[in-house]
Design a protein around this motif. Sequence first.
Motif, PDB file in Angstrom:
ATOM      1  N   ASN A   1       8.956 -29.318 -53.939  1.00  0.00           N
ATOM      2  CA  ASN A   1       7.900 -28.060 -54.948  1.00  0.00           C
ATOM      3  C   ASN A   1       7.378 -29.375 -55.685  1.00  0.00           C
ATOM      4  O   ASN A   1       7.369 -30.421 -56.260  1.00  0.00           O
ATOM      5  CB  ASN A   1       8.799 -27.678 -55.747  1.00  0.00           C
ATOM      6  N   SER A   2       6.259 -28.881 -55.995  1.00  0.00           N
ATOM      7  CA  SER A   2       5.167 -29.472 -56.081  1.00  0.00           C
ATOM      8  C   SER A   2       3.747 -28.632 -57.560  1.00  0.00           C
ATOM      9  O   SER A   2       4.226 -27.036 -57.496  1.00  0.00           O
ATOM     10  CB  SER A   2       3.836 -29.466 -55.466  1.00  0.00           C
TER      11      SER A   2
ATOM     12  N   SER B   1       2.543 -28.272 -72.754  1.00  0.00           N
ATOM     13  CA  SER B   1       2.116 -26.879 -72.711  1.00  0.00           C
ATOM     14  C   SER B   1       3.195 -26.146 -71.773  1.00  0.00           C
ATOM     15  O   SER B   1       2.687 -24.613 -71.830  1.00  0.00           O
ATOM     16  CB  SER B   1       0.455 -26.391 -72.566  1.00  0.00           C
ATOM     17  N   ASN B   2       3.864 -27.149 -70.574  1.00  0.00           N
ATOM     18  CA  ASN B   2       4.343 -26.142 -69.947  1.00  0.00           C
ATOM     19  C   ASN B   2       5.603 -25.867 -70.572  1.00  0.00           C
ATOM     20  O   ASN B   2       6.480 -24.519 -70.065  1.00  0.00           O
ATOM     21  CB  ASN B   2       4.628 -26.824 -68.160  1.00  0.00           C
TER      22      ASN B   2
ATOM     23  N   ARG C   1      -0.262 -22.109 -57.031  1.00  0.00           N
ATOM     24  CA  ARG C   1       0.110 -23.418 -56.938  1.00  0.00           C
ATOM     25  C   ARG C   1      -0.047 -24.101 -58.543  1.00  0.00           C
ATOM     26  O   ARG C   1       1.110 -25.640 -58.802  1.00  0.00           O
ATOM     27  CB  ARG C   1      -0.720 -23.667 -55.611  1.00  0.00           C
ATOM     28  N   MET C   2      -1.240 -24.085 -58.239  1.00  0.00           N
ATOM     29  CA  MET C   2      -1.715 -25.674 -59.734  1.00  0.00           C
ATOM     30  C   MET C   2       0.126 -25.694 -60.673  1.00  0.00           C
ATOM     31  O   MET C   2      -0.269 -26.419 -61.596  1.00  0.00           O
ATOM     32  CB  MET C   2      -2.974 -25.939 -60.084  1.00  0.00           C
ATOM     33  N   LEU C   3      -0.376 -24.293 -61.370  1.00  0.00           N
ATOM     34  CA  LEU C   3       0.466 -24.385 -62.306  1.00  0.00           C
ATOM     35  C   LEU C   3       2.001 -23.296 -62.671  1.00  0.00           C
ATOM     36  O   LEU C   3       2.357 -23.578 -62.968  1.00  0.00           O
ATOM     37  CB  LEU C   3      -0.351 -22.673 -63.226  1.00  0.00           C
ATOM     38  N   ALA C   4       2.499 -23.416 -61.158  1.00  0.00           N
ATOM     39  CA  ALA C   4       3.440 -23.559 -60.437  1.00  0.00           C
ATOM     40  C   ALA C   4       3.881 -22.412 -61.000  1.00  0.00           C
ATOM     41  O   ALA C   4       5.717 -22.540 -61.903  1.00  0.00           O
ATOM     42  CB  ALA C   4       4.903 -25.151 -60.993  1.00  0.00           C
TER      43      ALA C   4
ATOM     44  N   PRO D   1       1.910 -12.850 -58.343  1.00  0.00           N
ATOM     45  CA  PRO D   1       1.510 -12.081 -59.261  1.00  0.00           C
ATOM     46  C   PRO D   1       1.313 -12.471 -61.178  1.00  0.00           C
ATOM     47  O   PRO D   1       0.283 -11.864 -61.299  1.00  0.00           O
ATOM     48  CB  PRO D   1       2.719 -11.263 -59.034  1.00  0.00           C
ATOM     49  N   SER D   2       1.470 -13.215 -61.065  1.00  0.00           N
ATOM     50  CA  SER D   2       1.828 -14.005 -62.414  1.00  0.00           C
ATOM     51  C   SER D   2       0.179 -14.304 -63.084  1.00  0.00           C
ATOM     52  O   SER D   2      -0.474 -14.132 -64.209  1.00  0.00           O
ATOM     53  CB  SER D   2       2.237 -14.891 -62.588  1.00  0.00           C
ATOM     54  N   VAL D   3       0.178 -14.886 -61.952  1.00  0.00           N
ATOM     55  CA  VAL D   3      -1.672 -15.740 -62.179  1.00  0.00           C
ATOM     56  C   VAL D   3      -2.081 -14.378 -61.760  1.00  0.00           C
ATOM     57  O   VAL D   3      -3.983 -13.858 -62.756  1.00  0.00           O
ATOM     58  CB  VAL D   3      -2.096 -16.000 -61.138  1.00  0.00           C
ATOM     59  N   THR D   4      -2.303 -13.391 -61.293  1.00  0.00           N
ATOM     60  CA  THR D   4      -3.284 -12.047 -61.033  1.00  0.00           C
ATOM     61  C   THR D   4      -3.443 -10.969 -62.777  1.00  0.00           C
ATOM     62  O   THR D   4      -4.036 -10.640 -63.123  1.00  0.00           O
ATOM     63  CB  THR D   4      -2.443 -11.050 -59.831  1.00  0.00           C
ATOM     64  N   THR D   5      -1.737 -11.056 -62.956  1.00  0.00           N
ATOM     65  CA  THR D   5      -1.423 -10.348 -64.181  1.00  0.00           C
ATOM     66  C   THR D   5      -1.866 -11.403 -65.676  1.00  0.00           C
ATOM     67  O   THR D   5      -2.593 -10.528 -66.362  1.00  0.00           O
ATOM     68  CB  THR D   5      -0.171 -10.269 -63.979  1.00  0.00           C
ATOM     69  N   SER D   6      -1.981 -12.435 -65.777  1.00  0.00           N
ATOM     70  CA  SER D   6      -3.415 -13.771 -66.304  1.00  0.00           C
ATOM     71  C   SER D   6      -3.959 -12.668 -66.622  1.00  0.00           C
ATOM     72  O   SER D   6      -4.624 -12.776 -67.632  1.00  0.00           O
ATOM     73  CB  SER D   6      -2.556 -14.774 -65.905  1.00  0.00           C
TER      74      SER D   6
END
Length: 238
Positions: free
Chosen positions: A68-69, A142-143, A177-180, A184-189
């Motif tokens: 996992n990265s 932040s994470n 991938r960068m935000l782990a 779909p979460s990225v698209t929503t945000s």
Amino acid sequence: MVSANQDSIRNKLLSILPPDDFSLIAKHLEYVDLPRGTVLARVGEPIDHVYFLASGIGSLVTTTPDGNSAEAGIFGFEGYVPTTAIAEVETSSHDVTMQLSGDAYRVDYNNFRAAMENSSFSKIVIRSIEAFSVQLAQTAVSNAVHDVNERLARWLLMCHDRVTGNEIALTHEFIARMLAVRRPSVTTSLHVLEGNGFLKSQRGMITIRNRAALEEFAHDAYGKPEAEYRRLMKDLFP
């Protein structure tokens, strides 16, 4: 060897070196293009070169034993990589990859270590890594405490700091991938940020439309590392 006048050097650290000290490192610098996806270092492998970016954006990525990265840190023209070279460590602690195409001045590891004997060069590099450590700590916080919308706002602001203009060539998959997080979460945000008028999201391209409002939305997720970098660099070589 870099023959350009120091005034035209686009890396912040190299540009603020006293001229005599710059001339010492300049004779060992090599100018290179860095397409997106270029690997600058691999975890556990020898460090061949140290890179001072002039443009583009790179990522330090940490990977768990299970594969996992996530991105640990982001860098551009304000710093150098691999960061472990400062500690006279010959292998990289992270995978370091270009996320946006750019160019850089690179020096081989041994000449970088020799340059660290110069007090002006070492002062700049040490302050740079201190500022970078603040960014890494802020990413961890932040994470843990910010929602995906705020984390994405912070990340886009950090990218915007390191590009010319308001367009950032990024895909939803890469951001996820960068935000782990899941794509779909990225698209929503992105829909949330776009709905607020902060940006425009198109396929493979994000355009920042209201920087000030995006900073306000990010709240305390963004700003501390950036302020620390300015504080650490402002009094160098009066």
